[in-house]
Design an enzyme around this catalytic site. Structure first.
Site, PDB file in Angstrom:
ATOM      1  N   CYS A 154       0.788  -1.262   0.224  1.00 53.74           N
ATOM      2  CA  CYS A 154       0.008   0.038   0.157  1.00 53.74           C
ATOM      3  C   CYS A 154       0.847   1.266  -0.055  1.00 53.74           C
ATOM      4  O   CYS A 154       1.819   1.281   0.549  1.00 53.74           O
ATOM      5  CB  CYS A 154      -0.864   0.067   1.159  1.00 53.74           C
ATOM      6  N   GLN A 155       0.429   2.343  -0.577  1.00 54.17           N
ATOM      7  CA  GLN A 155       1.165   3.529  -0.622  1.00 54.17           C
ATOM      8  C   GLN A 155       1.173   4.141   0.846  1.00 54.17           C
ATOM      9  O   GLN A 155       2.148   4.689   1.099  1.00 54.17           O
ATOM     10  CB  GLN A 155       0.525   4.365  -1.663  1.00 54.17           C
TER      11      GLN A 155
END
Length: 249
Positions: A154-155
């Site tokens: 995930c960012q």
């Protein structure tokens, strides 16, 4: 000093003062013109609509304009986003993709989808709604913020934790806790943890993650955030699978 010399000195002084005033006025006009151009450029730039995702990174001073003004060029662009999403998720769309009942959603998720469908078809309003939802998320205790519960890929930093409880019918259901340090990601985490809490693991496993295309949220998410969403769903389903195995044993 006679009068002629005095007049000559005054005349020279007058010329010097006039030149000085002229130079100042020219500089002042030039400065005003430059400031007007800058203001005009800023007004024009704020009205720009960004159609391509790559253009967002090229404008360093206007990161919020993407959320506010981004709209797909045409129907083909929207359709291509859905195709990419379906390919990444590994799930096929139902025969009738617009039929909400074919995505096997929980009642809570169904209400959330209907809420977004009732909103204006604007990425700005929908992104703001996602951010507002993120503010409703319950805080996760620090003891659950461990590597085992972290969603990788995930960012933003994301944690998911399942709590197994018994409902009124003495059936095992899962209550989800979630955490993220990103505004949009936190809203997505809330949508999933709230929409999937209070249901049996086998019901959660049936949910088609492509339901996000019905909300319109996927149209303003970057590829990294789409991957993040799918990783969150994958983490949730892994937890459900493990819980079912433990229940059988």
């Amino acid at each position: 000093m006679n009068k002629k010399k005095l007049k000559a000195h005054f005349f020279v002084l007058y010329i010097i003062c006039s030149c000085f005033i002229l130079i100042l006025s020219i500089k002042h006009d030039k400065y005003n013109n430059e400031s007007k151009k800058k203001k005009k450029f800023f007004k024009i730039r704020t009205k720009i609509i960004f159609y391509k995702l790559k253009k967002v990174n090229q404008i360093k001073n206007a990161p919020q304009l993407y959320i506010q003004f981004y709209k797909p060029k045409c129907h083909k662009t929207t359709q291509s986003l859905k195709d990419i999403f379906n390919e990444l998720s590994g799930n096929k769309n139902p025969e009738n993709p617009k039929n909400i009942d074919e995505y096997n959603l929980t009642p809570k998720l169904k209400k959330t989808v209907e809420l977004f469908q009732s909103m204006p078809n604007s990425p700005y309003y929908k992104s703001q709604q996602v951010i507002l939802m993120g503010k409703k998320i319950s805080s996760m205790p620090d003891k659950h913020k461990i590597r085992q519960n972290q969603v990788l890929g995930c960012q933003s930093v994301v944690y998911i934790y399942p709590k197994v409880e018994e409902n009124e019918d003495k059936k095992k259901v899962i209550v989800w806790l979630g955490h993220s340090d990103g505004l949009l990601t936190k809203g997505i985490v809330y949508i999933l943890t709230d929409g999937l809490s209070g249901y049996m693991p086998e019901d959660i496993l049936k949910v088609n993650p492509n339901f996000i295309t019905l909300t319109g949220i996927s149209e303003f998410l970057t590829m990294s955030r789409i991957n993040g969403y799918l990783n969150i769903m994958n983490k949730i389903k892994i937890f459900c699978t493990n819980i079912l195995k433990n229940m059988d044993n």
